[in-house]
Design a protein around this motif. Sequence first.
Motif, PDB file in Angstrom:
ATOM      1  N   LYS A  85       0.838  -1.199   0.000  1.00 34.35           N
ATOM      2  CA  LYS A  85       0.000   0.000   0.000  1.00 34.35           C
ATOM      3  C   LYS A  85       0.879   1.257   0.000  1.00 34.35           C
ATOM      4  CE  LYS A  85      -3.869  -2.367   0.979  1.00 34.35           C
ATOM      5  NZ  LYS A  85      -3.760  -3.502   0.136  1.00 34.35           N
ATOM      6  N   THR A  86       0.331   2.330  -0.480  1.00 34.03           N
ATOM      7  CA  THR A  86       1.008   3.626  -0.452  1.00 34.03           C
ATOM      8  C   THR A  86       1.311   4.011   1.001  1.00 34.03           C
ATOM      9  OG1 THR A  86      -0.104   4.314  -2.459  1.00 34.03           O
ATOM     10  CG2 THR A  86       0.781   6.057  -1.065  1.00 34.03           C
ATOM     11  N   GLY A  87       2.531   4.491   1.234  1.00 30.70           N
ATOM     12  CA  GLY A  87       2.932   4.931   2.566  1.00 30.70           C
ATOM     13  C   GLY A  87       3.612   3.868   3.404  1.00 30.70           C
ATOM     14  N   GLN A  88       3.630   2.613   2.928  1.00 27.23           N
ATOM     15  CA  GLN A  88       4.276   1.559   3.717  1.00 27.23           C
ATOM     16  C   GLN A  88       5.791   1.686   3.659  1.00 27.23           C
ATOM     17  OE1 GLN A  88       2.491  -1.986   1.939  1.00 27.23           O
ATOM     18  NE2 GLN A  88       1.666  -2.494   3.943  1.00 27.23           N
ATOM     19  N   GLY A  96      17.922  -0.755  -0.282  1.00 26.56           N
ATOM     20  CA  GLY A  96      17.842  -0.351   1.116  1.00 26.56           C
ATOM     21  C   GLY A  96      16.435   0.021   1.553  1.00 26.56           C
ATOM     22  N   PHE A  97      16.367   0.940   2.502  1.00 27.03           N
ATOM     23  CA  PHE A  97      15.107   1.373   3.105  1.00 27.03           C
ATOM     24  C   PHE A  97      14.353   2.311   2.171  1.00 27.03           C
ATOM     25  CE2 PHE A  97      12.903   4.739   5.461  1.00 27.03           C
ATOM     26  CZ  PHE A  97      11.994   3.990   6.186  1.00 27.03           C
ATOM     27  N   GLY A  98      13.028   2.152   2.132  1.00 27.55           N
ATOM     28  CA  GLY A  98      12.233   3.045   1.297  1.00 27.55           C
ATOM     29  C   GLY A  98      10.797   3.151   1.771  1.00 27.55           C
ATOM     30  N   ILE A  99      10.067   4.029   1.115  1.00 30.91           N
ATOM     31  CA  ILE A  99       8.642   4.233   1.385  1.00 30.91           C
ATOM     32  C   ILE A  99       7.905   4.107   0.056  1.00 30.91           C
ATOM     33  CG2 ILE A  99       6.888   5.825   2.249  1.00 30.91           C
ATOM     34  CD1 ILE A  99       9.172   7.198   3.854  1.00 30.91           C
ATOM     35  N   ILE A 100       6.866   3.275   0.033  1.00 31.35           N
ATOM     36  CA  ILE A 100       6.079   3.113  -1.184  1.00 31.35           C
ATOM     37  C   ILE A 100       5.293   4.403  -1.421  1.00 31.35           C
ATOM     38  CG2 ILE A 100       4.215   1.825  -2.310  1.00 31.35           C
ATOM     39  CD1 ILE A 100       5.097  -0.618  -0.633  1.00 31.35           C
ATOM     40  N   GLU A 101       5.556   5.036  -2.545  1.00 30.14           N
ATOM     41  CA  GLU A 101       4.914   6.303  -2.882  1.00 30.14           C
ATOM     42  C   GLU A 101       3.638   6.102  -3.694  1.00 30.14           C
ATOM     43  OE1 GLU A 101       5.890   9.512  -2.036  1.00 30.14           O
ATOM     44  OE2 GLU A 101       7.353   8.554  -0.739  1.00 30.14           O
ATOM     45  N   TYR A 102       3.634   5.082  -4.558  1.00 27.99           N
ATOM     46  CA  TYR A 102       2.486   4.894  -5.443  1.00 27.99           C
ATOM     47  C   TYR A 102       2.454   3.454  -5.938  1.00 27.99           C
ATOM     48  CZ  TYR A 102      -0.682   5.722  -9.391  1.00 27.99           C
ATOM     49  OH  TYR A 102      -1.729   5.665 -10.270  1.00 27.99           O
ATOM     50  N   VAL A 103       1.258   2.876  -5.973  1.00 27.14           N
ATOM     51  CA  VAL A 103       1.050   1.544  -6.532  1.00 27.14           C
ATOM     52  C   VAL A 103       0.335   1.744  -7.861  1.00 27.14           C
ATOM     53  CG1 VAL A 103       0.003  -0.724  -6.191  1.00 27.14           C
ATOM     54  CG2 VAL A 103       0.865   0.555  -4.214  1.00 27.14           C
ATOM     55  N   ASP A 104       1.016   1.429  -8.952  1.00 26.99           N
ATOM     56  CA  ASP A 104       0.487   1.654 -10.298  1.00 26.99           C
ATOM     57  C   ASP A 104       0.035   0.319 -10.890  1.00 26.99           C
ATOM     58  OD1 ASP A 104       0.009   2.212 -12.975  1.00 26.99           O
ATOM     59  OD2 ASP A 104       1.737   3.546 -13.166  1.00 26.99           O
ATOM     60  N   LEU A 110       5.566  -0.356  -8.788  1.00 28.64           N
ATOM     61  CA  LEU A 110       5.519   0.485  -7.598  1.00 28.64           C
ATOM     62  C   LEU A 110       6.498   1.625  -7.784  1.00 28.64           C
ATOM     63  CD1 LEU A 110       5.996  -2.383  -5.006  1.00 28.64           C
ATOM     64  CD2 LEU A 110       3.849  -1.222  -5.444  1.00 28.64           C
ATOM     65  N   GLU A 111       6.149   2.773  -7.239  1.00 30.48           N
ATOM     66  CA  GLU A 111       7.111   3.865  -7.154  1.00 30.48           C
ATOM     67  C   GLU A 111       7.517   3.946  -5.695  1.00 30.48           C
ATOM     68  OE1 GLU A 111       5.653   7.503  -8.843  1.00 30.48           O
ATOM     69  OE2 GLU A 111       5.151   6.512 -10.723  1.00 30.48           O
ATOM     70  N   ILE A 112       8.818   3.819  -5.454  1.00 27.31           N
ATOM     71  CA  ILE A 112       9.339   3.766  -4.089  1.00 27.31           C
ATOM     72  C   ILE A 112      10.406   4.829  -3.925  1.00 27.31           C
ATOM     73  CG2 ILE A 112      10.457   2.315  -2.347  1.00 27.31           C
ATOM     74  CD1 ILE A 112       9.422  -0.117  -3.956  1.00 27.31           C
ATOM     75  N   ASP A 113      10.306   5.575  -2.836  1.00 29.75           N
ATOM     76  CA  ASP A 113      11.303   6.585  -2.507  1.00 29.75           C
ATOM     77  C   ASP A 113      12.316   5.925  -1.577  1.00 29.75           C
ATOM     78  OD1 ASP A 113      12.742   8.865  -2.082  1.00 29.75           O
ATOM     79  OD2 ASP A 113      11.244   9.824  -0.803  1.00 29.75           O
ATOM     80  N   ASN A 125       6.453  -8.051 -10.421  1.00 31.78           N
ATOM     81  CA  ASN A 125       7.054  -9.390 -10.328  1.00 31.78           C
ATOM     82  C   ASN A 125       8.352  -9.379  -9.527  1.00 31.78           C
ATOM     83  OD1 ASN A 125       8.422  -8.034 -12.364  1.00 31.78           O
ATOM     84  ND2 ASN A 125       8.478  -9.790 -13.740  1.00 31.78           N
ATOM     85  N   TYR A 126       9.141  -8.290  -9.617  1.00 27.06           N
ATOM     86  CA  TYR A 126      10.352  -8.186  -8.806  1.00 27.06           C
ATOM     87  C   TYR A 126      10.002  -7.892  -7.345  1.00 27.06           C
ATOM     88  CZ  TYR A 126      14.961  -6.777  -7.152  1.00 27.06           C
ATOM     89  OH  TYR A 126      16.125  -6.679  -6.423  1.00 27.06           O
ATOM     90  N   ALA A 127       9.046  -7.015  -7.135  1.00 27.34           N
ATOM     91  CA  ALA A 127       8.618  -6.667  -5.767  1.00 27.34           C
ATOM     92  C   ALA A 127       8.077  -7.892  -5.039  1.00 27.34           C
ATOM     93  CB  ALA A 127       7.568  -5.571  -5.805  1.00 27.34           C
TER      94      ALA A 127
END
Length: 195
Positions: A85-88, A96-104, A110-113, A125-127
């Motif tokens: 989910k967005t924000g996880q 490394g560490f990130g925050i899910i910004e958007y699930v497309d 996924l867009e992850i910061d 498939n990679y996620a």
Amino acid sequence: RGKEADEWAQVLYDKLADSDQVDQALEVLEWSATTRRTVKDAKGSVETLFSKDRNALKLIEPSGFDGDVPATECFRRLRHLRSLKTGQLCYNDTWGFGIIEYVDFFYQKLEIDFEGKGEHEMAFNYAAEALEVLGEKHILAVKHNQPAELDRLIKEDPSEVVRMALRSYGSMSVARLIEKMVPSVLPEAAWKKFW
């Protein structure tokens, strides 16, 4: 009494699916497909279950149902992708560490910061294989959500920080612990004093 169990599982599945309790129905379907092996077409069954949700349908292929992936792994990947989910907060061994910004769902990515690396796109498939969702007690989640508390623990109770790392990553050698802690939790220059 396997035949009876299979019949009741089918009744339960039908009742859950009819009442749109998709996640619970998916659990019954997974049990029937992997434990009992009574589902002939797992992919088709999942597609039927998800037929009312176009976004959920986009998760089937990246879960591996089209390939040579065992059903147990396909269902694990599917559950994992459904949980994103967005924000996880998340972690990838490479990024490394990130925050899910958007699930497309349209482009199945996924867009992850990622910390220190900026935004990155990751295919479903990679996620499904390589992205870990972090619980609130994971050491990286604590660093993100409560940095002052983690700094206090590093100074006052370093043994608790090591226990947090072991709870987060599992048992490991000291060399592996250093890889996980430096620089994501503390800078390299601070490791010797900490240790």
